[in-house]
Design a protein around this motif. Sequence first.
Motif, PDB file in Angstrom:
ATOM      1  N   ILE A   1      64.933  91.338  25.280  1.00 35.09           N
ATOM      2  CA  ILE A   1      64.586  90.537  26.456  1.00 35.09           C
ATOM      3  C   ILE A   1      63.334  89.725  26.132  1.00 35.09           C
ATOM      4  O   ILE A   1      62.674  89.965  25.117  1.00 35.09           O
ATOM      5  N   SER A   2      62.980  88.801  26.998  1.00 34.79           N
ATOM      6  CA  SER A   2      61.784  87.991  26.755  1.00 34.79           C
ATOM      7  C   SER A   2      60.533  88.766  27.173  1.00 34.79           C
ATOM      8  O   SER A   2      60.592  89.616  28.076  1.00 34.79           O
TER       9      SER A   2
ATOM     10  N   GLU B   1      57.444  90.955  33.974  1.00 34.61           N
ATOM     11  CA  GLU B   1      57.911  91.006  35.367  1.00 34.61           C
ATOM     12  C   GLU B   1      58.437  92.395  35.719  1.00 34.61           C
ATOM     13  O   GLU B   1      58.251  92.862  36.850  1.00 34.61           O
ATOM     14  N   ILE B   2      59.059  93.077  34.766  1.00 38.49           N
ATOM     15  CA  ILE B   2      59.507  94.453  34.992  1.00 38.49           C
ATOM     16  C   ILE B   2      58.299  95.364  35.150  1.00 38.49           C
ATOM     17  O   ILE B   2      58.219  96.165  36.083  1.00 38.49           O
TER      18      ILE B   2
ATOM     19  N   LYS C   1      58.191  87.629  28.902  1.00 36.58           N
ATOM     20  CA  LYS C   1      57.948  87.284  30.310  1.00 36.58           C
ATOM     21  C   LYS C   1      58.744  88.206  31.235  1.00 36.58           C
ATOM     22  O   LYS C   1      58.220  88.702  32.242  1.00 36.58           O
ATOM     23  N   PHE C   2      60.008  88.451  30.887  1.00 35.33           N
ATOM     24  CA  PHE C   2      60.825  89.333  31.707  1.00 35.33           C
ATOM     25  C   PHE C   2      60.268  90.754  31.671  1.00 35.33           C
ATOM     26  O   PHE C   2      60.211  91.426  32.698  1.00 35.33           O
TER      27      PHE C   2
ATOM     28  N   THR D   1      69.612  97.372  30.150  1.00 31.03           N
ATOM     29  CA  THR D   1      68.196  97.213  29.806  1.00 31.03           C
ATOM     30  C   THR D   1      67.471  98.535  29.957  1.00 31.03           C
ATOM     31  O   THR D   1      66.647  98.898  29.113  1.00 31.03           O
TER      32      THR D   1
ATOM     33  N   ALA E   1      59.646  93.894  23.883  1.00 33.21           N
ATOM     34  CA  ALA E   1      60.639  92.947  24.404  1.00 33.21           C
ATOM     35  C   ALA E   1      61.641  92.567  23.313  1.00 33.21           C
ATOM     36  O   ALA E   1      62.855  92.538  23.558  1.00 33.21           O
TER      37      ALA E   1
ATOM     38  N   LYS F   1      60.448  92.272  39.079  1.00 30.57           N
ATOM     39  CA  LYS F   1      61.888  92.152  38.847  1.00 30.57           C
ATOM     40  C   LYS F   1      62.484  93.512  38.536  1.00 30.57           C
ATOM     41  O   LYS F   1      61.835  94.367  37.932  1.00 30.57           O
TER      42      LYS F   1
ATOM     43  N   PHE G   1      66.065  95.452  36.791  1.00 24.95           N
ATOM     44  CA  PHE G   1      66.750  95.237  35.522  1.00 24.95           C
ATOM     45  C   PHE G   1      68.060  96.006  35.518  1.00 24.95           C
ATOM     46  O   PHE G   1      68.286  96.884  36.341  1.00 24.95           O
TER      47      PHE G   1
END
Length: 120
Positions: free
Chosen positions: A45-46, A52-53, A48-49, A64, A40, A58, A60
Amino acid sequence: MSEYIIIIRNRWWNAIENKKVGERIAYLRVANHYTREVLAELIGISPKFLYEIETGKKGFSADTLYKISMTLGVSSDYILTGRVRGEGINQGIVELFDESQLRRIEDILQLIHDIAAGDT
């Protein structure tokens, strides 16, 4: 009514595809010995993100995707489809194997070729 069904199908399809894409990213992250936090940070990116990916929750951006593919050493096509385009095997995938594994893979591919050609 049919427009509503198409929207539901597209959301369902996107959820399935996002999950597959995320699984490929998670697999490549582990194969490259990155923690979620390190990858990350490398792609900006975080964690957490990224989670989620990887879990398909989520989507992107193309930017990304580019950063992920460059960091993991595979093509964007591979991340999105699971297939390698062009000639030969993507170098990022090849690097996941040691020399003895690559020789075994070559032997297996030769056997598959021979069977397909009717040489066995």
